[in-house]
Structure formats: C-alpha cells, structure tokens
Design a protein around this motif. Structure first.
Motif, PDB file in Angstrom:
ATOM      1  N   THR A 252      78.366 -35.971 116.763  1.00  0.00           N
ATOM      2  CA  THR A 252      77.295 -34.989 116.925  1.00  0.00           C
ATOM      3  C   THR A 252      76.003 -35.765 117.106  1.00  0.00           C
ATOM      4  OG1 THR A 252      78.398 -33.338 115.540  1.00  0.00           O
ATOM      5  CG2 THR A 252      76.041 -33.056 115.917  1.00  0.00           C
ATOM      6  N   MET A 253      75.321 -35.540 118.239  1.00  0.00           N
ATOM      7  CA  MET A 253      74.098 -36.268 118.578  1.00  0.00           C
ATOM      8  C   MET A 253      72.933 -35.294 118.611  1.00  0.00           C
ATOM      9  SD  MET A 253      75.999 -38.507 121.534  1.00  0.00           S
ATOM     10  CE  MET A 253      77.192 -37.174 121.760  1.00  0.00           C
ATOM     11  N   ASP A 254      72.036 -35.433 117.659  1.00  0.00           N
ATOM     12  CA  ASP A 254      70.916 -34.508 117.482  1.00  0.00           C
ATOM     13  C   ASP A 254      69.635 -35.177 117.966  1.00  0.00           C
ATOM     14  OD1 ASP A 254      68.921 -32.813 116.633  1.00  0.00           O
ATOM     15  OD2 ASP A 254      69.770 -32.485 114.642  1.00  0.00           O
ATOM     16  N   TYR A 255      69.095 -34.673 119.089  1.00  0.00           N
ATOM     17  CA  TYR A 255      67.875 -35.227 119.672  1.00  0.00           C
ATOM     18  C   TYR A 255      66.630 -34.428 119.274  1.00  0.00           C
ATOM     19  CZ  TYR A 255      71.062 -37.864 122.695  1.00  0.00           C
ATOM     20  OH  TYR A 255      72.049 -38.693 123.174  1.00  0.00           O
ATOM     21  N   GLY A 256      66.777 -33.498 118.342  1.00  0.00           N
ATOM     22  CA  GLY A 256      65.644 -32.683 117.916  1.00  0.00           C
ATOM     23  C   GLY A 256      65.595 -31.362 118.649  1.00  0.00           C
ATOM     24  N   ASP A 257      65.306 -31.407 119.958  1.00  0.00           N
ATOM     25  CA  ASP A 257      65.228 -30.180 120.751  1.00  0.00           C
ATOM     26  C   ASP A 257      66.586 -29.709 121.249  1.00  0.00           C
ATOM     27  OD1 ASP A 257      62.511 -29.902 120.453  1.00  0.00           O
ATOM     28  OD2 ASP A 257      62.022 -31.024 122.268  1.00  0.00           O
ATOM     29  N   PHE A 258      67.576 -30.589 121.228  1.00  0.00           N
ATOM     30  CA  PHE A 258      68.921 -30.180 121.616  1.00  0.00           C
ATOM     31  C   PHE A 258      69.953 -31.051 120.905  1.00  0.00           C
ATOM     32  CE2 PHE A 258      67.812 -33.473 124.622  1.00  0.00           C
ATOM     33  CZ  PHE A 258      68.986 -34.173 124.850  1.00  0.00           C
ATOM     34  N   VAL A 259      71.173 -30.518 120.825  1.00  0.00           N
ATOM     35  CA  VAL A 259      72.255 -31.194 120.107  1.00  0.00           C
ATOM     36  C   VAL A 259      73.489 -31.233 120.996  1.00  0.00           C
ATOM     37  CG1 VAL A 259      73.719 -31.199 118.049  1.00  0.00           C
ATOM     38  CG2 VAL A 259      71.363 -30.339 117.901  1.00  0.00           C
ATOM     39  N   LEU A 260      74.117 -32.408 121.098  1.00  0.00           N
ATOM     40  CA  LEU A 260      75.357 -32.575 121.850  1.00  0.00           C
ATOM     41  C   LEU A 260      76.506 -32.916 120.908  1.00  0.00           C
ATOM     42  CD1 LEU A 260      74.267 -34.818 124.884  1.00  0.00           C
ATOM     43  CD2 LEU A 260      74.846 -32.391 124.965  1.00  0.00           C
ATOM     44  N   THR A 261      77.703 -32.471 121.264  1.00  0.00           N
ATOM     45  CA  THR A 261      78.901 -32.920 120.560  1.00  0.00           C
ATOM     46  C   THR A 261      79.712 -33.805 121.493  1.00  0.00           C
ATOM     47  OG1 THR A 261      80.196 -30.984 121.249  1.00  0.00           O
ATOM     48  CG2 THR A 261      79.016 -30.849 119.140  1.00  0.00           C
ATOM     49  N   GLY A 262      80.451 -34.736 120.905  1.00  0.00           N
ATOM     50  CA  GLY A 262      81.310 -35.620 121.683  1.00  0.00           C
ATOM     51  C   GLY A 262      82.687 -35.691 121.050  1.00  0.00           C
ATOM     52  N   LYS A 263      83.680 -35.157 121.730  1.00  0.00           N
ATOM     53  CA  LYS A 263      85.050 -35.169 121.225  1.00  0.00           C
ATOM     54  C   LYS A 263      85.837 -36.278 121.918  1.00  0.00           C
ATOM     55  CE  LYS A 263      84.436 -31.577 118.587  1.00  0.00           C
ATOM     56  NZ  LYS A 263      84.358 -31.739 117.116  1.00  0.00           N
ATOM     57  N   LEU A 264      86.571 -37.043 121.129  1.00  0.00           N
ATOM     58  CA  LEU A 264      87.381 -38.126 121.678  1.00  0.00           C
ATOM     59  C   LEU A 264      88.454 -37.547 122.594  1.00  0.00           C
ATOM     60  CD1 LEU A 264      88.034 -41.189 121.644  1.00  0.00           C
ATOM     61  CD2 LEU A 264      89.582 -40.715 119.730  1.00  0.00           C
ATOM     62  N   ALA A 265      88.413 -37.934 123.877  1.00  0.00           N
ATOM     63  CA  ALA A 265      89.373 -37.431 124.855  1.00  0.00           C
ATOM     64  C   ALA A 265      90.476 -38.439 125.139  1.00  0.00           C
ATOM     65  CB  ALA A 265      88.656 -37.075 126.163  1.00  0.00           C
ATOM     66  N   LYS A 266      90.127 -39.733 125.036  1.00  0.00           N
ATOM     67  CA  LYS A 266      91.109 -40.774 125.339  1.00  0.00           C
ATOM     68  C   LYS A 266      90.713 -42.053 124.620  1.00  0.00           C
ATOM     69  CE  LYS A 266      93.267 -43.237 129.226  1.00  0.00           C
ATOM     70  NZ  LYS A 266      93.270 -43.426 130.707  1.00  0.00           N
ATOM     71  N   LEU A 267      91.702 -42.752 124.083  1.00  0.00           N
ATOM     72  CA  LEU A 267      91.475 -44.032 123.419  1.00  0.00           C
ATOM     73  C   LEU A 267      92.464 -45.049 123.950  1.00  0.00           C
ATOM     74  CD1 LEU A 267      90.100 -45.749 121.189  1.00  0.00           C
ATOM     75  CD2 LEU A 267      91.899 -44.947 119.633  1.00  0.00           C
ATOM     76  N   GLU A 268      91.939 -46.183 124.401  1.00  0.00           N
ATOM     77  CA  GLU A 268      92.781 -47.268 124.913  1.00  0.00           C
ATOM     78  C   GLU A 268      92.444 -48.546 124.155  1.00  0.00           C
ATOM     79  OE1 GLU A 268      93.450 -49.790 129.086  1.00  0.00           O
ATOM     80  OE2 GLU A 268      92.133 -48.033 129.036  1.00  0.00           O
ATOM     81  N   LEU A 269      93.452 -49.164 123.560  1.00  0.00           N
ATOM     82  CA  LEU A 269      93.246 -50.429 122.865  1.00  0.00           C
ATOM     83  C   LEU A 269      93.340 -51.569 123.868  1.00  0.00           C
ATOM     84  CD1 LEU A 269      95.292 -49.872 119.583  1.00  0.00           C
ATOM     85  CD2 LEU A 269      92.936 -49.223 120.124  1.00  0.00           C
ATOM     86  N   LEU A 270      92.428 -52.518 123.780  1.00  0.00           N
ATOM     87  CA  LEU A 270      92.371 -53.636 124.714  1.00  0.00           C
ATOM     88  C   LEU A 270      92.949 -54.886 124.070  1.00  0.00           C
ATOM     89  CD1 LEU A 270      88.718 -53.083 126.006  1.00  0.00           C
ATOM     90  CD2 LEU A 270      90.846 -52.142 126.946  1.00  0.00           C
ATOM     91  N   GLU A 271      93.618 -55.684 124.871  1.00  0.00           N
ATOM     92  CA  GLU A 271      94.205 -56.916 124.352  1.00  0.00           C
ATOM     93  C   GLU A 271      93.114 -57.933 124.052  1.00  0.00           C
ATOM     94  OE1 GLU A 271      97.309 -58.635 126.626  1.00  0.00           O
ATOM     95  OE2 GLU A 271      98.452 -56.772 126.810  1.00  0.00           O
ATOM     96  N   ARG A 272      93.302 -58.647 122.971  1.00  0.00           N
ATOM     97  CA  ARG A 272      92.365 -59.702 122.600  1.00  0.00           C
ATOM     98  C   ARG A 272      93.167 -60.961 122.305  1.00  0.00           C
ATOM     99  NH1 ARG A 272      88.738 -58.462 117.575  1.00  0.00           N
ATOM    100  NH2 ARG A 272      87.596 -57.174 119.062  1.00  0.00           N
ATOM    101  N   LYS A 273      92.835 -62.039 122.991  1.00  0.00           N
ATOM    102  CA  LYS A 273      93.567 -63.291 122.811  1.00  0.00           C
ATOM    103  C   LYS A 273      93.206 -63.938 121.476  1.00  0.00           C
ATOM    104  CE  LYS A 273      93.907 -64.337 127.758  1.00  0.00           C
ATOM    105  NZ  LYS A 273      93.565 -65.323 128.818  1.00  0.00           N
ATOM    106  N   ALA A 274      94.221 -64.503 120.836  1.00  0.00           N
ATOM    107  CA  ALA A 274      93.975 -65.229 119.590  1.00  0.00           C
ATOM    108  C   ALA A 274      93.150 -66.475 119.889  1.00  0.00           C
ATOM    109  CB  ALA A 274      95.300 -65.623 118.945  1.00  0.00           C
ATOM    110  N   GLU A 275      92.269 -66.850 118.967  1.00  0.00           N
ATOM    111  CA  GLU A 275      91.416 -68.009 119.192  1.00  0.00           C
ATOM    112  C   GLU A 275      91.054 -68.650 117.861  1.00  0.00           C
ATOM    113  OE1 GLU A 275      87.808 -66.732 121.018  1.00  0.00           O
ATOM    114  OE2 GLU A 275      87.304 -65.364 119.406  1.00  0.00           O
TER     115      GLU A 275
END
Length: 278
Positions: A252-275
């Motif tokens: 929920t993002m509240d800018y004072g004069d207006f408010v937006l909601t953001g629902k997670l639509a897609k999640l992708e995990l990215l590969e990370r190389k060991a180091e």
C-alpha cells in the motif's frame, strides 16, 4: 491525525544522534537476501479531489540481484495510466541502482517519462564518509553535496529485517536513495508488526510460490523531510508484508492525495553464483 501523532511520538523518542555509528551491514545478513524479480499489479485505492485523479492503474517490476562481495543491483520500473477525467496519460519511471555494502558506495540513475517523452533524469553517486555522505550529482545538475550520515536502501532493508527478528517494533533512520532530485536524505520511521502466517483470504500469497505459506512481518515505513516539524505529515508512506529473504507483497503506497495498492502477480527467483569474498 493518526499519522502525524504517531510520527511525533517516534521522533520525540529518538535523539538527534540516533544514526551516528550505525553498524555496517554484515556479510552474513546480506547473504540472506534472495535475488528475485517481482511483478506487482497496481490499482487506485483512494484519491482526494485535490489530486485531480479520476482513475489510475498500472504495473511495477522490481528486480534485485547481486551479493555482498560484488554489490547489489536493483532495477525498478513503475508504469501507470492516469485518468484525470479530462485526459489520460502514461507515466513511466525507470530506476537502476548499485550498492556496494563493503565500500559504502551507492550509484543511482532514474529516468521519468510521460507518454514516452523524457521529463526528467536524475543520476549520481554517493559515498559513505566519516560523519556523513558525499553525493556527486550529474543530473539534473552537476553538483557536489555533503549530507548527514544516512543508510542506503539495501542497508536499510537489512536493518528492517534485523529489527524484526530482534522484536524491535519501532525504529528511525535517515535514508538516502537518490530519489526526487537526488539531493537530500529523508528521515524514516518504521513500524514492524508481529510475525504472521498467510491466511486463505490473502489473494497474492499464492503468487509467492515456495514462500506462499511462509511467515512474514507487516511493516509500515513513513518518510519525512529532514527538517519537518514534529507534527508534519509524511511525504510518503508505504506498508507491505516482508519476508526474511527481502521479498515483499501486498503493498500500500500512500502519497497523501492518493493511495495505490500493489498485489504480487508474479515472482521469479534468480540464480546467484556461489562466490568467496576476497
């Protein structure tokens, strides 16, 4: 009224030197963050007459990758279609940042477009120094600034997670993220709720994939101008559900004069190389 009263309470309870000597984010804590790409569907929740907004929707894509050794890169795109009743326009903000926790360096570049026309570009670099942060701005103007000691975004996220794990429900920090004109830090107050487990009614929990049933913390962060009075309203306030690995949903993002909601639509995990850090 609630927001200003809460902010005044938190500001009054922390001394002006609360940020001095904040510990650097550790390699162990940073390795708990997961490289991922998250897509959020945005909708208008509320808008005042003063906002001039009759309707608004869009999509946000957030990509986080990297490591403590190599540094963390964030790519962020925020696209909305705004209906004022008289006209419709498309706003497109594209941001790339790089944060080196080991060396205390942070670079940022943001381009803002309206109907495919570039409106504004902000880019530069910031460096931790004893007692403060040095900012070298390239756009919108070539400037060199000295700011008070501040946390960078990934550092701040690690602080939020650590405080949540420690059961610390309220804390304050000064944060520099290169937003707006890239020339100031904002004071933040963070409220962390008790850890919870998703319930069936949470529509976007299922889109969290392997984490759909994982416990999270409800978090609210309010951002204030540096010299705001104790009863001032925040410039911006954001609430979300935070996992220990840094993934967020149900925004929920509240800018004072207006408010937006953001629902997670897609999640992708990215590969990370060991180091191995050298």
């Amino acid at each position: 009224m609630f927001r200003s009263s809460l902010a005044a309470l938190l500001l009054a309870s922390v001394s002006a030197n609360a940020w001095a000597g904040a510990p650097a984010a550790s390699a162990a804590a940073a390795t708990g963050l997961i490289a991922h790409r998250a897509v959020y569907d945005l909708e208008l929740k509320d808008a005042s007459d003063r906002s001039g907004i009759a309707g608004m929707y869009g999509r946000m894509v957030y990509e986080f990758d990297g490591s403590y050794c190599q540094g963390f890169t964030t790519n962020f795109r925020f696209v909305t279609q705004i209906n004022t009743g008289d006209s419709v326009r498309v706003s497109d903000q594209q941001t790339t940042t790089f944060e080196n926790l080991k060396d205390g360096k942070f670079t940022f570049d943001t381009k803002s477009f309206t109907d495919d026309q570039l409106d504004k570009e902000v880019n530069g670099a910031a460096q931790d120094q004893p007692g403060g942060v040095k900012v070298d701005l390239k756009q919108p103007a070539n400037r060199e600034l000295q700011l008070a000691e501040s946390r960078f975004p990934t550092e701040h996220m690690l602080d939020v997670i650590q405080n949540a794990k420690d059961g610390k429900r309220f804390f304050e920090a000064r944060v520099f993220d290169g937003s707006d004109d890239g020339d100031k830090a904002l004071v933040t107050t963070t409220i962390v709720g008790k850890q919870q487990t998703p319930v069936a009614e949470e529509a976007d929990a299922g889109n969290a994939g392997a984490f759909s049933k994982t416990a999270f913390w409800p978090v609210t962060i309010a951002y204030f101008n540096e010299n705001a009075k104790s009863d001032a309203l925040p410039v911006y306030r954001m609430s979300f559900k935070l996992y220990e690995n840094g993934i967020t949903r149900d925004l929920t993002m509240d800018y004072g004069d207006f408010v937006l909601t953001g629902k997670l639509a897609k999640l992708e995990l990215l590969e990370r190389k060991a180091e191995v850090c050298k």
